[in-house]
Design a protein around this motif. Sequence first.
Motif, short mmCIF file in Angstrom:
data_model
loop_
_atom_site.label_atom_id
_atom_site.label_comp_id
_atom_site.label_asym_id
_atom_site.label_seq_id
_atom_site.Cartn_x
_atom_site.Cartn_y
_atom_site.Cartn_z
N PRO A 1 12.07 -3.88 -3.43
CA PRO A 1 11.77 -2.49 -3.65
C PRO A 1 11.74 -2.30 -5.30
N ASN A 2 12.30 -3.38 -6.50
CA ASN A 2 12.01 -4.10 -7.70
C ASN A 2 10.62 -4.28 -7.89
N TYR B 1 8.26 -1.99 0.57
CA TYR B 1 9.19 -1.34 -0.37
C TYR B 1 9.20 -1.13 -1.79
N PHE C 1 10.32 1.52 -5.25
CA PHE C 1 11.09 2.62 -5.68
C PHE C 1 9.84 3.19 -6.78
N SER C 2 10.06 4.53 -6.27
CA SER C 2 9.10 5.93 -7.27
C SER C 2 9.49 6.63 -7.68
N LYS C 3 9.67 7.13 -9.14
CA LYS C 3 10.38 8.22 -9.65
C LYS C 3 9.49 9.32 -10.62
N VAL D 1 17.89 7.39 -4.25
CA VAL D 1 18.49 6.58 -5.01
C VAL D 1 19.12 6.93 -5.47
N LYS E 1 14.60 9.73 -7.46
CA LYS E 1 14.03 8.60 -7.52
C LYS E 1 14.02 8.18 -6.06
N TRP E 2 13.18 8.09 -5.46
CA TRP E 2 12.52 8.01 -3.78
C TRP E 2 12.54 6.37 -4.27
N MET E 3 13.00 5.80 -2.51
CA MET E 3 12.64 4.50 -2.01
C MET E 3 11.77 4.89 -0.95
#
Length: 580
Positions: A487-488, A518, A520-522, A553, A557-559
Amino acid sequence: MVPPLLHLRIHPHPHCLLLPRIRRHAPIRLSLKPLCSSSSDSPARARPPLHGPSLRRGRAPPDHPDPFARAFDLAALRVPAPACATLERRLRGHLLNWPRVRNVARLPNDQGLLALGLSLPSAPPRHPASEEPGGPAPPAAAVARREKLARQFNARGFLRFPNLARLSRPSPAARKRRERKGDGGDEEATRERDRDKVYVVEVVGERTEDDDDEWKGLVGEEGFGRGAWPMGPTRLLLLDESYAERRVDELPEAVKDVLDHETQQDGSSTYELIRCQLTLFYSYWPMNEVLEALLPEGIIIPTGFETVGHIAHLNLRDEHLPYKKLIAQVVLDKNKPKIQTVVNKTDAIQNDYRTMQLEVLAGNDSLRTMVIESGLRFQVDLGAVYWNSRLATERQRLINNIFRDSDVVCDMFSGVGPLAISAAKKVKYVYANDINPTAVEYLERNMVLNKLERKIEVFNMDARRFISSIYSSQHVHPVTQIVMNLPNDAAEFLDVFRGILRNSQSGLRYVMPMIHVYGFSKAEDPEHDFNERINVALRENVDSVEMHRVRLVAPGKWMICASFTLPESVAIAQPNYISC
């Protein structure tokens, strides 16, 4: 968990309502080494309402070695044991309904005089047939039984009475405890015996002497038994806590009917209403209540952790760090025997191998464990590889809803193989890659452990080089599904697909794979934000991208999992990176 043992103590108390025939015996002291003194009696914390057990509501018994012991007053019906099951069903709505506390209690050694082979004071007349030769023998009196035992017991009695031999010859550990008597030996033995108790029930009532003394004189105090009941063995039906202070006439009709059942002409009854005390110990209280009592007021109570085999993985906040050892010990105590090690992540993942910096806070130091997921077994070393049990549901979503039997799956960041090995049970073939050599070693072990080594091919290289190798080789199966679970950074690796088929040999048939990436997004709109990052990496607007929110997460902050078919225009375009 082993069912809790019920230990009952009898104290003089003037509240036994019907025919109290309770006998006193020495109280049992439970000793449990506490983690810290409980602060549950702090006046700053409001007392909860009268509903269910609570550390903050129960009263602490004076001079008790367990600071988490809490006592509650209850009422109970004492009934004959044969009638217990029927009455329990009949009074179900009026009995105690607390978690992990049975509403039926048993007095220790309560077998009654009949079970001891003794005759009641008003014994029935002997049948004439017993006087004749060959007739049934009359029941032996207590004195006669003792005389017969004395005549038969001789120098070889240990062979004829092995139970007596075992009782007469204490174990070496018991002898040592007796030798330490006077310097705390008895208290230590009691603490060892009572360490894992969850609760005890104590009957509170008057002791009646009258005609019981002559029966005790026949067989002695130990032969009579503590709590013995002349009418036979009995049980206690613990009533709802709201009935604890009620008089008989204030009880529900169903309970009063039980008390009136089989009442004799002289007013005596085999049923009685008595007072009792239920004491709950440290082993009973859940983790959150213990931590609430131990931690300073105002600190958020940690309630969750990730389980990896026998390891509990905590993510403690900065405010928890001064109490991390205490928190870890409570987590260990409340989750034994499944949890044997408690660790905390000390720093974020900052290396290419995705290994976590972990600190062992409680339990053994081993970070090697066995994880069972979806019927498969995985060997994991948390100190050297990456594992996330919280993604098990997402892995099953791909396998059950997305992958087909004819698919060829390419796992670019496989780790120890939770997705690759699970998918191999369903799909045609799997290519698995990870840059961490230790993860690849465990992946190969897990393939053999689950007997799927023939359907998986393993690589240990950079993800871009891995994809280039797969598509430049003429001896691989056409890939139909590609999973990029990093994800990163996964979105940054999408540029490897730009021009992936540009140098392919003409005449070969290639299938445009479905890519699952995959990230992450804020952002306020995480789907739109992640879609824009995908378009930037591919340098082309991708249509029909299916977005799936995997989990939250952190606050805000969504995965996200984005699934789309690789556009052919991207696959044959000019590459924008230098291949390794």
